[in-house]
Design an enzyme around this catalytic site. Structure first.
Site, PDB file in Angstrom:
ATOM      1  N   GLN A  82     -28.090  -5.410   1.201  1.00 52.05           N
ATOM      2  CA  GLN A  82     -28.302  -6.393   2.254  1.00 52.05           C
ATOM      3  C   GLN A  82     -28.990  -5.758   3.459  1.00 52.05           C
ATOM      4  OE1 GLN A  82     -24.195  -7.571   2.796  1.00 52.05           O
ATOM      5  NE2 GLN A  82     -23.576  -5.433   2.765  1.00 52.05           N
ATOM      6  N   GLY A 119     -15.994  -5.412  -5.955  1.00 50.15           N
ATOM      7  CA  GLY A 119     -14.662  -6.001  -5.872  1.00 50.15           C
ATOM      8  C   GLY A 119     -14.349  -6.932  -7.024  1.00 50.15           C
ATOM      9  N   ASP A 166     -12.106 -10.515   2.010  1.00 49.67           N
ATOM     10  CA  ASP A 166     -12.811 -10.483   3.293  1.00 49.67           C
ATOM     11  C   ASP A 166     -14.301 -10.388   2.998  1.00 49.67           C
ATOM     12  OD1 ASP A 166     -13.779 -10.106   5.821  1.00 49.67           O
ATOM     13  OD2 ASP A 166     -12.819  -8.167   6.152  1.00 49.67           O
ATOM     14  N   GLU A 199     -20.523 -14.816   3.863  1.00 50.93           N
ATOM     15  CA  GLU A 199     -20.735 -16.155   3.343  1.00 50.93           C
ATOM     16  C   GLU A 199     -21.219 -16.054   1.887  1.00 50.93           C
ATOM     17  OE1 GLU A 199     -22.518 -19.152   5.840  1.00 50.93           O
ATOM     18  OE2 GLU A 199     -22.279 -17.884   7.585  1.00 50.93           O
ATOM     19  N   PRO A 250     -24.571 -10.483  -2.427  1.00 46.57           N
ATOM     20  CA  PRO A 250     -23.515  -9.825  -3.205  1.00 46.57           C
ATOM     21  C   PRO A 250     -22.167 -10.525  -3.122  1.00 46.57           C
ATOM     22  CG  PRO A 250     -24.038  -8.551  -1.233  1.00 46.57           C
ATOM     23  CD  PRO A 250     -25.094  -9.617  -1.346  1.00 46.57           C
TER      24      PRO A 250
END
Length: 275
Positions: A31, A138, A155, A158, A162
């Site tokens: 990102q 995750g 956590d 938006e 990923p």
């Protein structure tokens, strides 16, 4: 010359903040990462053009992601945080004396690296002895660890890039299987002004998997609309039956024993999204 950062929270609406200085602007493997210092909110982490956290208001999100679930579970010993590379949720999790191990799984190691450097108030507990930090996917961690965690907190950013798989029904099913028999999970589920359809979808998906499901909210000024929601799914323990007189006062700025149940009282238009 003045420099301003603007987040376009929708195609026709956004928020803006005056910049004092820019620390980092980097395209990571996952990102676009920016770390700036703002006049109003202090240091600010931005991912793919979206505000993730700021020094001034971070405590609201991190406390509300962690404490409602951890005070609902009677004895949370092992806790997983998916995402959250800034370390704020981990900081709140380990305030609970019952927690023997807190595991952070963050896909982008650069988030952890720059948070430690520029957000020490938030990331300062990532090196504690009862914290394990994994730079990994995750989603895959959930799939590979069955019946292991008492509480899982998602956590995420938006549902783009990923983070997109972290809003799928299959992920919630994986979470259910990764939790112990009385486990609880919490996910941030965005805001009801611009993402009502997301709240409805997540609520529907989670209700198909968990017997106890509640949405709760809080106010975060730098997040889209300021009104933010979380969705909790629980196998056995209901946050609305917790005896708030038994919740200890903690080192918090937003969450309190009196707020625990109050957070689940939603404005009617938000409540209607959960029916």
């Amino acid at each position: 010359m003045e420099l301003w950062f603007t987040e376009k929270q929708t195609p026709v609406f956004g928020i803006t903040a005056k910049i004092k200085q820019t620390y980092v602007k980097e395209q990571t493997d996952f990102q676009d990462l920016v770390m700036i210092e703002t006049e109003e909110f202090g240091n600010m982490l931005i991912l793919d053009g979206m505000v993730m956290t700021t020094v001034k208001d971070e405590f609201v999100y991190h406390e509300m992601a962690a404490h409602p679930a951890l005070h609902t579970h009677p004895n949370p010993k092992k806790v997983l945080v998916v995402g959250g590379g800034d370390g704020g949720v981990i900081r709140e999790v380990i305030k609970h004396s019952t927690v023997e191990k807190a595991v952070l799984v963050e896909i982008d190691g650069k988030v952890i690296e720059y948070s430690k450097k520029y957000l020490p108030e938030i990331a300062g507990k990532l090196d504690e002895p009862n914290v394990e930090v994994l730079v990994n996917d995750g989603y895959m961690h959930i799939i590979e660890h069955k019946n292991e965690y008492d509480v899982i907190i998602v956590d995420s950013t938006e549902p783009v890039g990923p983070a997109a798989p972290l809003f799928e029904r299959g992920f919630y099913q994986g979470i259910y299987e990764s939790l112990k028999e009385d486990g609880i999970f919490v996910a941030q589920t965005d805001n009801p002004w611009f993402k009502a359809d997301l709240i409805q979808k997540v609520n529907k998906d989670v209700k198909e998997i968990f017997p106890i499901v509640h949405v709760y909210g809080c106010n975060i000024p730098t997040y889209p609309s300021g009104l933010w929601t979380f969705t909790m799914g629980s196998k056995k323990h209901d946050p609305l039956t917790v005896d708030e007189t038994q919740i200890p006062e903690m080192d918090t700025k937003y969450y309190s024993p009196r707020l625990h149940k109050a957070a689940f009282v939603l404005p009617k238009f938000v409540e209607d999204l959960t029916k």
